[in-house]
Design a protein around this motif. Structure first.
Motif, PDB file in Angstrom:
ATOM      1  N   ARG A 578       0.837  -1.197   0.000  1.00 46.80           N
ATOM      2  CA  ARG A 578       0.000   0.000   0.000  1.00 46.80           C
ATOM      3  C   ARG A 578       0.877   1.254   0.000  1.00 46.80           C
ATOM      4  NH1 ARG A 578      -3.811  -0.527   4.625  1.00 46.80           N
ATOM      5  NH2 ARG A 578      -4.875  -2.058   3.356  1.00 46.80           N
ATOM      6  N   ASN A 579       1.929   1.256   0.844  1.00 44.74           N
ATOM      7  CA  ASN A 579       2.856   2.398   0.876  1.00 44.74           C
ATOM      8  C   ASN A 579       3.460   2.645  -0.508  1.00 44.74           C
ATOM      9  OD1 ASN A 579       2.549   3.097   3.502  1.00 44.74           O
ATOM     10  ND2 ASN A 579       4.439   2.169   4.249  1.00 44.74           N
ATOM     11  N   GLY A 580       3.863   1.525  -1.160  1.00 49.06           N
ATOM     12  CA  GLY A 580       4.502   1.632  -2.481  1.00 49.06           C
ATOM     13  C   GLY A 580       3.553   2.258  -3.490  1.00 49.06           C
ATOM     14  N   ALA A 624       8.910  -3.578  -4.448  1.00 47.54           N
ATOM     15  CA  ALA A 624       9.593  -2.463  -5.118  1.00 47.54           C
ATOM     16  C   ALA A 624       8.572  -1.581  -5.811  1.00 47.54           C
ATOM     17  CB  ALA A 624      10.582  -3.009  -6.132  1.00 47.54           C
ATOM     18  N   ASP A 625       8.746  -0.267  -5.639  1.00 52.59           N
ATOM     19  CA  ASP A 625       7.851   0.654  -6.344  1.00 52.59           C
ATOM     20  C   ASP A 625       8.680   1.593  -7.193  1.00 52.59           C
ATOM     21  OD1 ASP A 625       8.367   3.305  -4.939  1.00 52.59           O
ATOM     22  OD2 ASP A 625       7.928   1.993  -3.208  1.00 52.59           O
ATOM     23  N   CYS A 626       8.030   2.381  -8.038  1.00 55.73           N
ATOM     24  CA  CYS A 626       8.746   3.383  -8.830  1.00 55.73           C
ATOM     25  C   CYS A 626       8.229   4.757  -8.422  1.00 55.73           C
ATOM     26  CB  CYS A 626       8.570   3.183 -10.324  1.00 55.73           C
ATOM     27  SG  CYS A 626       8.018   1.600 -10.825  1.00 55.73           S
ATOM     28  N   GLY A 627       8.090   4.929  -7.131  1.00 55.86           N
ATOM     29  CA  GLY A 627       7.520   6.174  -6.624  1.00 55.86           C
ATOM     30  C   GLY A 627       8.557   7.257  -6.420  1.00 55.86           C
ATOM     31  N   GLU A 628       8.223   8.132  -5.506  1.00 57.94           N
ATOM     32  CA  GLU A 628       9.062   9.329  -5.299  1.00 57.94           C
ATOM     33  C   GLU A 628      10.412   9.017  -4.650  1.00 57.94           C
ATOM     34  OE1 GLU A 628       6.732  11.611  -2.501  1.00 57.94           O
ATOM     35  OE2 GLU A 628       6.047   9.745  -1.608  1.00 57.94           O
ATOM     36  N   GLY A 629      10.514   7.853  -3.984  1.00 54.68           N
ATOM     37  CA  GLY A 629      11.738   7.555  -3.251  1.00 54.68           C
ATOM     38  C   GLY A 629      11.673   8.146  -1.836  1.00 54.68           C
ATOM     39  N   ILE A 630      12.710   7.906  -1.059  1.00 54.25           N
ATOM     40  CA  ILE A 630      12.689   8.373   0.346  1.00 54.25           C
ATOM     41  C   ILE A 630      13.878   9.307   0.574  1.00 54.25           C
ATOM     42  CG2 ILE A 630      12.904   7.620   2.751  1.00 54.25           C
ATOM     43  CD1 ILE A 630      11.400   5.083   1.889  1.00 54.25           C
ATOM     44  N   SER A 631      13.557  10.528   1.010  1.00 56.07           N
ATOM     45  CA  SER A 631      14.640  11.505   1.230  1.00 56.07           C
ATOM     46  C   SER A 631      15.392  11.163   2.529  1.00 56.07           C
ATOM     47  CB  SER A 631      14.040  12.905   1.325  1.00 56.07           C
ATOM     48  OG  SER A 631      13.224  12.973   2.471  1.00 56.07           O
ATOM     49  N   VAL A 632      16.535  11.789   2.687  1.00 54.14           N
ATOM     50  CA  VAL A 632      17.384  11.491   3.854  1.00 54.14           C
ATOM     51  C   VAL A 632      16.641  11.840   5.146  1.00 54.14           C
ATOM     52  CG1 VAL A 632      19.613  11.954   4.928  1.00 54.14           C
ATOM     53  CG2 VAL A 632      19.405  11.980   2.444  1.00 54.14           C
ATOM     54  N   GLU A 633      15.913  12.978   5.148  1.00 58.05           N
ATOM     55  CA  GLU A 633      15.209  13.404   6.376  1.00 58.05           C
ATOM     56  C   GLU A 633      14.132  12.394   6.751  1.00 58.05           C
ATOM     57  OE1 GLU A 633      14.688  16.217   3.550  1.00 58.05           O
ATOM     58  OE2 GLU A 633      16.808  15.693   3.810  1.00 58.05           O
ATOM     59  N   VAL A 634      13.418  11.963   5.722  1.00 51.26           N
ATOM     60  CA  VAL A 634      12.344  11.001   6.001  1.00 51.26           C
ATOM     61  C   VAL A 634      12.955   9.692   6.477  1.00 51.26           C
ATOM     62  CG1 VAL A 634      10.452   9.692   4.957  1.00 51.26           C
ATOM     63  CG2 VAL A 634      10.738  12.090   4.391  1.00 51.26           C
ATOM     64  N   ALA A 635      14.066   9.293   5.811  1.00 50.25           N
ATOM     65  CA  ALA A 635      14.691   8.009   6.120  1.00 50.25           C
ATOM     66  C   ALA A 635      15.075   7.936   7.599  1.00 50.25           C
ATOM     67  CB  ALA A 635      15.916   7.808   5.245  1.00 50.25           C
ATOM     68  N   PHE A 643       5.352   8.662  12.928  1.00 49.24           N
ATOM     69  CA  PHE A 643       5.916   9.540  11.897  1.00 49.24           C
ATOM     70  C   PHE A 643       5.194   9.256  10.583  1.00 49.24           C
ATOM     71  CE2 PHE A 643       8.549   9.960   8.131  1.00 49.24           C
ATOM     72  CZ  PHE A 643       8.768  11.329   8.152  1.00 49.24           C
ATOM     73  N   THR A 644       4.665  10.320  10.009  1.00 47.99           N
ATOM     74  CA  THR A 644       3.978  10.175   8.703  1.00 47.99           C
ATOM     75  C   THR A 644       4.106  11.456   7.900  1.00 47.99           C
ATOM     76  OG1 THR A 644       1.885   9.698   7.609  1.00 47.99           O
ATOM     77  CG2 THR A 644       1.729  10.842   9.709  1.00 47.99           C
ATOM     78  N   THR A 645       4.086  11.335   6.596  1.00 44.49           N
ATOM     79  CA  THR A 645       4.076  12.524   5.741  1.00 44.49           C
ATOM     80  C   THR A 645       2.716  12.659   5.050  1.00 44.49           C
ATOM     81  OG1 THR A 645       4.923  11.249   3.898  1.00 44.49           O
ATOM     82  CG2 THR A 645       6.555  12.412   5.244  1.00 44.49           C
ATOM     83  N   LYS A 646       1.812  11.722   5.390  1.00 42.74           N
ATOM     84  CA  LYS A 646       0.505  11.744   4.721  1.00 42.74           C
ATOM     85  C   LYS A 646      -0.514  12.408   5.629  1.00 42.74           C
ATOM     86  CE  LYS A 646       1.884   7.366   2.872  1.00 42.74           C
ATOM     87  NZ  LYS A 646       1.819   5.938   3.153  1.00 42.74           N
ATOM     88  N   GLU A 647      -1.469  13.053   4.987  1.00 44.83           N
ATOM     89  CA  GLU A 647      -2.474  13.785   5.767  1.00 44.83           C
ATOM     90  C   GLU A 647      -3.275  12.850   6.661  1.00 44.83           C
ATOM     91  OE1 GLU A 647      -5.008  16.283   3.433  1.00 44.83           O
ATOM     92  OE2 GLU A 647      -3.281  17.421   2.697  1.00 44.83           O
ATOM     93  N   GLU A 648      -3.651  11.707   6.081  1.00 44.86           N
ATOM     94  CA  GLU A 648      -4.499  10.812   6.869  1.00 44.86           C
ATOM     95  C   GLU A 648      -3.693   9.638   7.449  1.00 44.86           C
ATOM     96  OE1 GLU A 648      -4.383   9.035   2.836  1.00 44.86           O
ATOM     97  OE2 GLU A 648      -4.221  11.003   3.775  1.00 44.86           O
ATOM     98  N   GLY A 649      -2.351   9.766   7.368  1.00 41.04           N
ATOM     99  CA  GLY A 649      -1.508   8.675   7.838  1.00 41.04           C
ATOM    100  C   GLY A 649      -1.441   8.608   9.358  1.00 41.04           C
ATOM    101  N   MET A 650      -1.151   7.388   9.848  1.00 37.69           N
ATOM    102  CA  MET A 650      -1.011   7.179  11.297  1.00 37.69           C
ATOM    103  C   MET A 650       0.460   7.156  11.680  1.00 37.69           C
ATOM    104  SD  MET A 650      -3.637   6.244  13.460  1.00 37.69           S
ATOM    105  CE  MET A 650      -3.219   4.751  14.316  1.00 37.69           C
ATOM    106  N   GLY A 651       1.295   6.746  10.730  1.00 35.64           N
ATOM    107  CA  GLY A 651       2.717   6.654  10.987  1.00 35.64           C
ATOM    108  C   GLY A 651       3.086   5.463  11.851  1.00 35.64           C
TER     109      GLY A 651
END
Ligand code: ADP
Length: 697
Positions: A578-580, A624-635, A643-651
């Protein structure tokens, strides 16, 4: 057994032999007709020729007789040589066939003669004297007959190199019954034919005098050449000589349509042959069309028989006119029991028959039904009901007339069952997910609360100790301070002890909750890696379809079964998938470009054996996905709870995933994918042979 092919071949060869026989018969008939017509024509020509020849002979005979009469008139009375000469010259001028006329006395001496004015003397070359004997013989015969006698014909060569066949006729001159002399006429045979035969000879007809052996003596008209020559011969019987008159004709030459009958028959034959040819061509075309039609029908039949959709046709009265095998199989009723059946149909559940009847009436009343079809319930012969999707369309025949209704019927019971299973499994997974999340929250809370509780407990213990020390130190003073301070300290101590006890109890409660939550995780079983994917596929494909993502699966079939808590691992896989997919969706939106094609949005679920050592083997799962990838800060915070970057995410997803995998002794990590996107992968231990059944670890 005879094969249909062999049957077809023998039928075709029989048909061809019949055709061949017909052609042969018609040709034979036509040939016979033409031959008969030809023969008829020839016999007609022959008889006409015979008739003409007879007429020619009659003409010649009467011409000769007339000449005899004229001659008799010439000799009658007392003639002086001069008067005879004048009359004779007149006669010869009139009668061109006469070459020479002589007056001879009874001893055959020539008293006078006249030669035709139209040519030089016939006897110019040889002289008349050489023929004295012949003349004598002829005249003797004439004298004996007391009438005209003819000599045999003889050939007189001429000055022009040619010759002339001539014939003498001797007529005795009688005066008062006494022979006084002779009149001798020399006829040219050639001119006899030309002058005495009354009619003009048609072109292509030759008239000739011949001898009995066929030698031609004189010829008038065109001599015929070629093979198809008709010949008619007649005898010209003269006193003292017999000549053969021969008439020759070539077939068909004189008239414009000489062989009308033959031509007619030939034309009709040709027309017949043409009709025969056209018929044969028409037949060939028909056969071809028949063959093509047969093939098309066979193809259609094969198609109707092999198609899995039930097909049913009704006429305008609602009677069933056609059902295909799939429909019969679906409802479990034979075609013969369905055909010509009207309402209620044998496959209608009795309790719904009324509703269906109404629906049919609406349709028969001409109200069109929805094109997308409608759902209905049918009944098999054994009474079981099953849901069907019916698509109906009006049946329009070749001339555009509405003749009934055609329905395609799909048995959707399997589809409904799969939908039910997928809904149930979705509910189950969602409930599990919620449970797992609650568990994880409880576990986190217990972890977080344990420390403040431990701190409370140790502060309380510290306070009690402090109070105790103070009491020991203040003992001597107690008397001076007064009895009231001692009970206060004791109360404080008790309160502190209670705080410590309650904090400890709270810790135990939390631990027991924690243990309860953890205990659920302990049920493990050996599961085929593929089965884990299969379990989540309905949900993954559902979401993939919604987001326009293509899902690719690569499973190394050599992978051993893994030992795991099936539900939790499915949850991990589902979460990562789902994340992918969400990451690919987000990437598409960020790029601001048009929706990327499904080919660019590919989610790859891969299972393969991971590095193994002597003791244990591992199986690696990756998403494996072909999405935006994960930045260093997020990683850095990826696995931090909440921790979530999505509006409706629970993290909580990834931290829960990691906990689950680590509880299995595995490792969950991620790495960037090429050219873009992220690969999340985790390992699970392969089950040992003795791990076969589910058990608590
Ligand atoms: P949630 O999905 O509820 O946000 P998660 O713990 O599953 O919680 O994910 C945490 C964060 O990690 C997400 O908000 C997202 O920013 C990031 N993340 C997770 N998976 C991916 C991925 N495949 N690609 C990019 N970012 C990801």
């Amino acid at each position: 057994m005879r094969f249909p092919f062999a049957k077809g071949v023998s039928r075709a060869s029989r048909r061809w032999s019949l055709w061949a026989l017909l052609v042969v018969l018609v040709l034979a008939l036509l040939g016979t007709l033409v031959w008969l017509a030809g023969r008829y024509e020839s016999s007609m020509v022959q008889s006409r020729l015979e008739h003409d020849a007879t007429e020619a002979v009659t003409d010649i005979r009467s011409g000769l007789t007339r000449n005899i009469q004229t001659l008799q008139a010439l000799q009658s009375g007392d003639r002086t040589p001069e008067s005879w000469h004048a009359s004779a010259a007149d006669l010869l001028r009139e009668r061109r066939e006469i070459m020479r006329l002589e007056w001879r006395n009874e001893t055959l001496d020539v008293l006078g003669f006249v030669e035709t004015p139209y040519r030089t003397s016939v006897f110019e070359l040889l002289g008349r004297g050489s023929l004295q004997t012949d003349v004598g013989l002829t005249c003797t015969t004439a004298g004996r007959l007391s009438g005209a006698a003819y000599s045999t014909s003889y050939f007189m060569p001429q000055r022009d190199g040619l010759g002339l066949e001539v014939l003498d006729m001797c007529l005795p001159i009688m005066v008062a019954g006494r022979l006084t002399g002779y009149s001798v006429i020399t006829y040219s045979l050639q001119d006899m034919l030309g002058e005495l035969v009354g009619r003009q000879l048609a072109r292509g007809i030759g008239l000739s005098f011949t001898e009995a052996d066929g030698t031609r003596l004189a010829l008038q008209g065109m001599p015929s050449r070629g093979s198809r020559i008709y010949i008619a011969q007649q005898l010209l019987d003269l006193p003292g000589n017999t000549l053969v008159v021969r008439m020759e004709s070539r077939l068909g030459t004189p008239a414009l349509f000489p062989n009308v009958l033959t031509a007619l028959v030939t034309a009709m034959s040709l027309a017949l042959l043409a009709v025969l040819y056209l018929l044969a061509r028409d037949m060939r075309r028909r056969l071809k069309v028949e063959h093509d039609l047969g093939e098309a029908l066979a193809f259609r039949k094969a198609m109707e028989d092999s198609v899995l959709t039930g097909l049913r046709a009704r006429d305008l009265q609602g009677r069933i006119t056609y059902v295909n095998p799939a429909f019969c199989k679906m409802v479990g009723v034979d075609a013969k029991d369905l055909l010509n059946q009207s309402f209620p149909s044998p496959y209608w559940p009795p309790e719904l028959a009324g509703v269906y009847q109404q629906r049919q009436e609406i349709r028969l009343a001409g109200n069109s039904l929805p094109r997308e079809g409608h759902e209905s319930v049918f009944m098999r012969r054994d009474g079981t009901r099953f849901p069907v999707l019916i698509m109906e369309a009006p049946l329009i025949n070749a001339v555009g007339k509405h003749t009934g209704w055609m329905s395609a019927i799909l048995d959707v019971s399997e589809q409904r069952r799969v939908e039910e299973i997928s809904r149930a499994s979705q509910d189950r997974l969602q409930a599990t997910a919620r449970l797992a999340m609650v568990g994880e929250m409880a576990s986190l809370l217990s972890h977080e609360l344990n420390q403040p509780l431990a701190a409370i407990s140790s502060y309380a213990t510290g306070s009690i100790n402090l109070l105790q020390d103070r009491m020991d130190y203040d003992q001597p003073l107690a008397a001076s301070v007064g009895p009231a301070s001692a009970p206060l300290s004791e109360d404080l101590q008790l309160a502190m002890r209670r705080i410590a006890e309650q904090a400890e109890r709270a810790g135990k409660v939390i631990k027991s909750v924690h243990d309860f939550v953890r205990r659920r995780d302990q049920v493990r079983e050996a599961v085929e890696p593929r089965a884990l994917l299969d379990a989540i596929m309905p949900l993954v494909t559902l979401q993939a379809r919604k987001l326009g993502v293509t899902v690719a699966i690569e499973v190394d079939e050599t992978c051993a079964p893994v030992l795991c808590d099936r539900t939790m691992v499915e949850q991990v896989l589902l979460n990562l998938s789902r994340n992918g997919m969400q990451a690919m969706q987000a990437a598409a939106f960020e790029a601001g470009a048009a929706e990327p094609s499904p080919r660019e949005k590919v989610l790859t679920l891969r299972i393969r054996p991971a590095a193994s050592n002597a003791q244990s083997r591992w199986v690696e799962f990756s998403v494996a996905d072909c999405g935006e990838g994960i930045s260093v800060e997020v990683a850095e915070q990826l696995f931090t709870p909440f921790f979530t970057t999505k509006e409706e995410g629970m993290g909580l997803g990834l931290s829960l995933c990691r906990t689950v995998i680590e509880q299995h002794g595995g490792f969950l990590g991620f790495e960037p994918a090429q050219p873009r996107g992220t690969i999340f992968s985790f390992t699970l231990p392969a089950a040992q042979p003795h791990d076969a059944g589910p058990h608590a670890a």
